[in-house]
Design a protein around this motif. Structure first.
Motif, short mmCIF file in Angstrom:
data_model
loop_
_atom_site.label_atom_id
_atom_site.label_comp_id
_atom_site.label_asym_id
_atom_site.label_seq_id
_atom_site.Cartn_x
_atom_site.Cartn_y
_atom_site.Cartn_z
N GLY A 200 1.02 23.64 -5.29
CA GLY A 200 0.61 24.15 -4.29
C GLY A 200 0.17 23.50 -2.68
O GLY A 200 -0.25 24.13 -1.71
N ARG A 201 1.34 23.14 -2.33
CA ARG A 201 1.44 22.39 -0.99
C ARG A 201 2.32 23.37 -0.25
O ARG A 201 2.15 23.52 1.13
CB ARG A 201 2.31 21.01 -1.69
CG ARG A 201 1.97 19.99 -2.08
CD ARG A 201 2.73 19.05 -1.23
NE ARG A 201 3.54 18.29 -3.15
CZ ARG A 201 3.15 18.07 -4.24
NH1 ARG A 201 1.80 17.20 -4.66
NH2 ARG A 201 3.98 17.86 -4.65
N ASP B 141 4.06 35.35 -4.97
CA ASP B 141 3.15 34.80 -5.89
C ASP B 141 3.59 35.09 -6.76
O ASP B 141 3.76 36.08 -8.36
CB ASP B 141 2.14 36.45 -5.53
CG ASP B 141 0.88 35.52 -5.95
OD1 ASP B 141 0.63 34.92 -7.59
OD2 ASP B 141 -0.53 36.45 -5.96
N PHE B 142 3.91 33.66 -8.02
CA PHE B 142 4.48 33.77 -8.47
C PHE B 142 3.35 34.30 -10.09
O PHE B 142 4.33 34.82 -11.29
CB PHE B 142 5.51 33.11 -9.48
CG PHE B 142 5.03 32.00 -9.95
CD1 PHE B 142 3.82 30.67 -10.49
CD2 PHE B 142 4.36 30.82 -8.49
CE1 PHE B 142 3.45 29.74 -10.48
CE2 PHE B 142 3.72 29.31 -8.18
CZ PHE B 142 3.01 29.10 -8.98
N LEU C 287 11.21 21.04 -3.47
CA LEU C 287 11.05 22.06 -3.21
C LEU C 287 9.77 22.81 -4.48
O LEU C 287 8.99 23.48 -4.03
CB LEU C 287 11.86 22.86 -2.16
CG LEU C 287 12.49 22.81 -1.59
CD1 LEU C 287 13.69 23.67 -1.52
CD2 LEU C 287 11.44 23.35 -0.29
N ARG C 288 10.60 22.65 -5.25
CA ARG C 288 9.73 23.61 -6.62
C ARG C 288 8.36 23.11 -7.04
O ARG C 288 7.56 23.54 -7.26
CB ARG C 288 10.68 23.67 -8.44
CG ARG C 288 10.27 23.89 -9.43
CD ARG C 288 11.60 23.91 -10.28
NE ARG C 288 11.09 22.93 -11.70
CZ ARG C 288 12.66 22.15 -10.61
NH1 ARG C 288 13.94 22.80 -10.46
NH2 ARG C 288 12.47 21.34 -11.26
N GLU C 289 8.53 21.27 -6.86
CA GLU C 289 7.24 20.16 -7.49
C GLU C 289 6.41 20.99 -6.28
O GLU C 289 5.16 20.86 -6.21
CB GLU C 289 6.92 19.41 -7.31
CG GLU C 289 8.18 19.08 -8.84
CD GLU C 289 7.72 19.21 -10.19
OE1 GLU C 289 6.18 18.78 -10.54
OE2 GLU C 289 8.18 20.02 -10.66
N ASP C 290 6.59 21.13 -4.90
CA ASP C 290 5.99 21.10 -3.92
C ASP C 290 4.96 22.59 -3.96
O ASP C 290 4.37 22.88 -3.49
CB ASP C 290 6.67 21.28 -2.86
CG ASP C 290 6.89 19.95 -1.98
OD1 ASP C 290 6.30 18.80 -2.39
OD2 ASP C 290 7.39 19.27 -1.11
#
Length: 228
Positions: free
Chosen positions: A24-25, A74-75, A17-20
Motif C-alpha cells: 500500500g505504499r 486496483d488489483f 516495486l511489487r512489495e511497495d
C-alpha cells in the motif's frame, strides 16, 4: 544439481516495486512518480525501470498510458486468481483463504468425478494413488498427491475445474516447503487419500464428496500447523 538463479537488477527492482504496491505504499489508483524521479530514487536507469514496469504490468499491478503516466491498478477489484502466488509470497495469511476455496472446490470436484469419471480415468486415479504410497520422499509424496487431484479435476470432464485446481496449487507453491506435514509419511498420506479415490471409483457421489471434505480438512489442519 541445478545452478542457483542469479537475480538481475531488474529482478530486484521488480520485487521492491511489487512489495511497495502490495503493502500500500503506492495505493491502488495512484500514479507513480515520474520515471526520472523514480529511477533516481531507486538508483537505477530508466531502462531498468521500464523493464520492471513491463513485468508488473503483465502481472496486473500496473498500467501505463503514454503521455499520462503509470498508475497502480486496483488489483483487488480487477485482478484474477493468477495474482494469488504473488499475494501469498507477500503475505502468507492468504494461504488460509486459498485453503477455504480449496476445501469447497475440492469436495465439489470429487463429487463430479464420481458421477462423470470414465473407467479409464478411474484406473488412472488408482495408479496415481499407488504412486503416493510408493513415493520415496516427502517432496515426492506431495507432488504425487497433487497429481491425484489434477486427475480428479480431469475426471469431472470440465476444463474449468482443471484450471481452478492448477491455480490453487500454484497459489501456495511459494510456501510449499512449509506445507509438507501431511506428506512426511507416504503410508499415512495414502490412507488419507484412498477413501476419496475409492468412492470416486465406485461412483459414490455423496461418499466422494464427504471423503474429499474430510481429506481436505485434515490436510489443511496439518499444513497450517506447519506454516504457523
Amino acid at each position: 544439481m541445478e545452478a542457483l538463479p542469479r537475480e538481475t537488477i531488474v529482478d530486484v527492482l521488480e520485487s521492491r516495486l511489487r512489495e511497495d504496491i502490495l503493502a500500500g505504499r503506492h495505493p491502488a489508483g495512484s500514479y507513480l512518480p515520474p520515471e526520472r524521479q523514480l529511477a533516481q530514487g531507486y538508483g537505477v536507469t530508466r531502462t531498468t525501470l521500464k523493464h520492471a514496469f513491463g513485468r508488473l504490468a503483465q502481472a496486473g499491478l500496473l498500467e501505463t498510458r503514454h503521455g499520462v503516466g503509470t498508475r497502480v491498478r486496483d488489483f483487488a477489484r480487477l485482478g484474477g486468481a493468477d495474482l494469488l502466488p504473488m499475494l501469498v509470497r507477500h503475505d502468507a495469511r492468504w494461504v488460509r483463504e486459498v485453503f477455504e476455496v480449496r476445501r469447497s472446490i475440492g469436495a465439489l470436484i470429487a463429487e463430479r468425478a464420481a458421477v462423470r469419471g470414465t473407467a479409464r480415468q478411474r484406473a488412472e486415479l488408482t495408479a496415481l494413488l499407488r504412486a503416493v504410497r510408493d513415493a520415496a520422499s516427502p517432496d515426492a509424496v506431495q507432488l504425487a498427491d497433487v497429481e491425484v487431484h489434477r486427475a480428479l479435476a480431469r475426471a469431472t470432464g470440465n476444463r474449468v475445474y482443471v484450471l481452478l485446481t492448477n491455480t490453487l496449487f500454484n497459489a501456495y507453491l511459494p510456501v510449499r516447503a512449509a506445507l509438507r506435514g501431511p506428506f512426511t509419511d507416504a503410508e499415512a498420506a495414502h490412507r488419507r487419500l484412498a477413501p476419496v479415490v475409492e468412492a470416486v471409483g465406485a461412483g459414490d457421489r455423496e461418499g466422494a464428496k464427504a471423503a474429499a471434505d474430510a481429506y481436505l480438512r485434515d490436510t489443511e489442519r496439518i499444513m497450517l500447523e506447519g506454516l504457523s
